[in-house]
Design an enzyme around this catalytic site. Structure first.
Site, PDB file in Angstrom:
ATOM      1  CG  ASP A  51      -0.573  -0.804   3.534  1.00  0.00           C
ATOM      2  OD1 ASP A  51      -1.637  -1.368   3.251  1.00  0.00           O
ATOM      3  OD2 ASP A  51      -0.119  -0.729   4.695  1.00  0.00           O
ATOM      4  CE1 TYR A 107       4.265  -7.145   3.994  1.00  0.00           C
ATOM      5  CE2 TYR A 107       3.402  -8.900   5.381  1.00  0.00           C
ATOM      6  CZ  TYR A 107       3.250  -8.015   4.321  1.00  0.00           C
ATOM      7  OH  TYR A 107       2.085  -8.017   3.599  1.00  0.00           O
TER       8      TYR A 107
END
Length: 241
Positions: A51, A107
């Protein structure tokens, strides 16, 4: 010839990975540098789409060219062309498909426990000192395994299945720093940030763990998406070489 290239980047000044006509993205910057170096039109395929403002310690991409690439010269030249917030770490000739070859992705979400934002920890989300880390860890145990994570998917992306496998999810506290690592076989749109948001609500006593356990994979819908600028694509491991 098909190549697998590993890059790292600070995504704060980019509108995500995927190319957009009117905004700076990681894909557009890397493709532009490749075209300058290789003197041909190049289209890259990333292992996933980060993103806007999300950074990466390690992101893998594919591209094809008829040219034979010398690894050391290529890395040196690409890093001379690219902006300082994007750099090439490695490149190999490989048939691995960056996106579709089975893999484990990790992540990292960075937090800082304090009553005020620290000027030297701008890369961390400031969270309250009253946060209940034990409760947060209990929540993370609940999401491990293979489940339907539709409640953690944000609108804006269509997928065939919302079932994903979480191999590991852990919190590591070092003094006032809190790091959240999550490893899975793939993640839905904004899924990691929604998991972080839910975890923080649990830690702030805004979500009851017993009630959440009954609804988490049935009727639960995440209502807080953690900010993107503290999220990092940390590692990618392919299960097929």
């Amino acid at each position: 010839m098909k190549y697998l290239m590993t890059i790292t980047y600070d995504g704060k000044n980019y509108n995500g990975f995927q190319r957009q006509n009117d905004k700076p993205t990681i894909q557009s910057e890397v493709e532009h540098a490749l075209e300058i170096l290789l003197k041909e039109k190049i289209e890259i395929i990333g292992s996933g789409r980060t993103d806007a403002k999300v950074s990466a310690y390690k992101q893998t991409i594919n591209f094809e060219t008829d040219k034979q690439i010398d690894k050391d010269k290529f890395i040196y030249s690409m890093n001379g062309i690219l902006q300082n917030d994007i750099k090439v770490l490695d490149i190999i000739q490989s048939n691995i498909h960056a996106r579709f070859t089975e893999k484990k992705k990790t992540y990292l979400y960075k937090m800082y426990i304090s009553e005020f934002a620290h000027p030297l920890y701008k890369d961390r989300l400031t969270i309250s000192k009253n946060i209940d880390i034990k409760a947060m860890k209990k929540f993370l145990k609940m999401i491990k395994g293979t489940h339907d994570f539709i409640g953690f998917k944000s609108a804006g992306s269509e997928v065939n299945s919302t079932v994903r496998t979480i191999y590991n999810a852990k919190l590591i506290k070092t003094n006032s720093k809190l790091d959240f690592y999550i490893t899975g076989n793939g993640f839905l749109y904004k899924m990691v940030r929604n998991i972080v948001g839910t975890m923080l609500k649990v830690g702030e006593y805004k979500l009851d763990l017993k009630e959440l356990k009954q609804t988490i994979f049935k009727t639960y819908k995440s209502t807080y998406t953690a900010p993107s600028e503290y999220l990092y694509l940390y590692d990618i491991k392919y299960l097929k070489k």
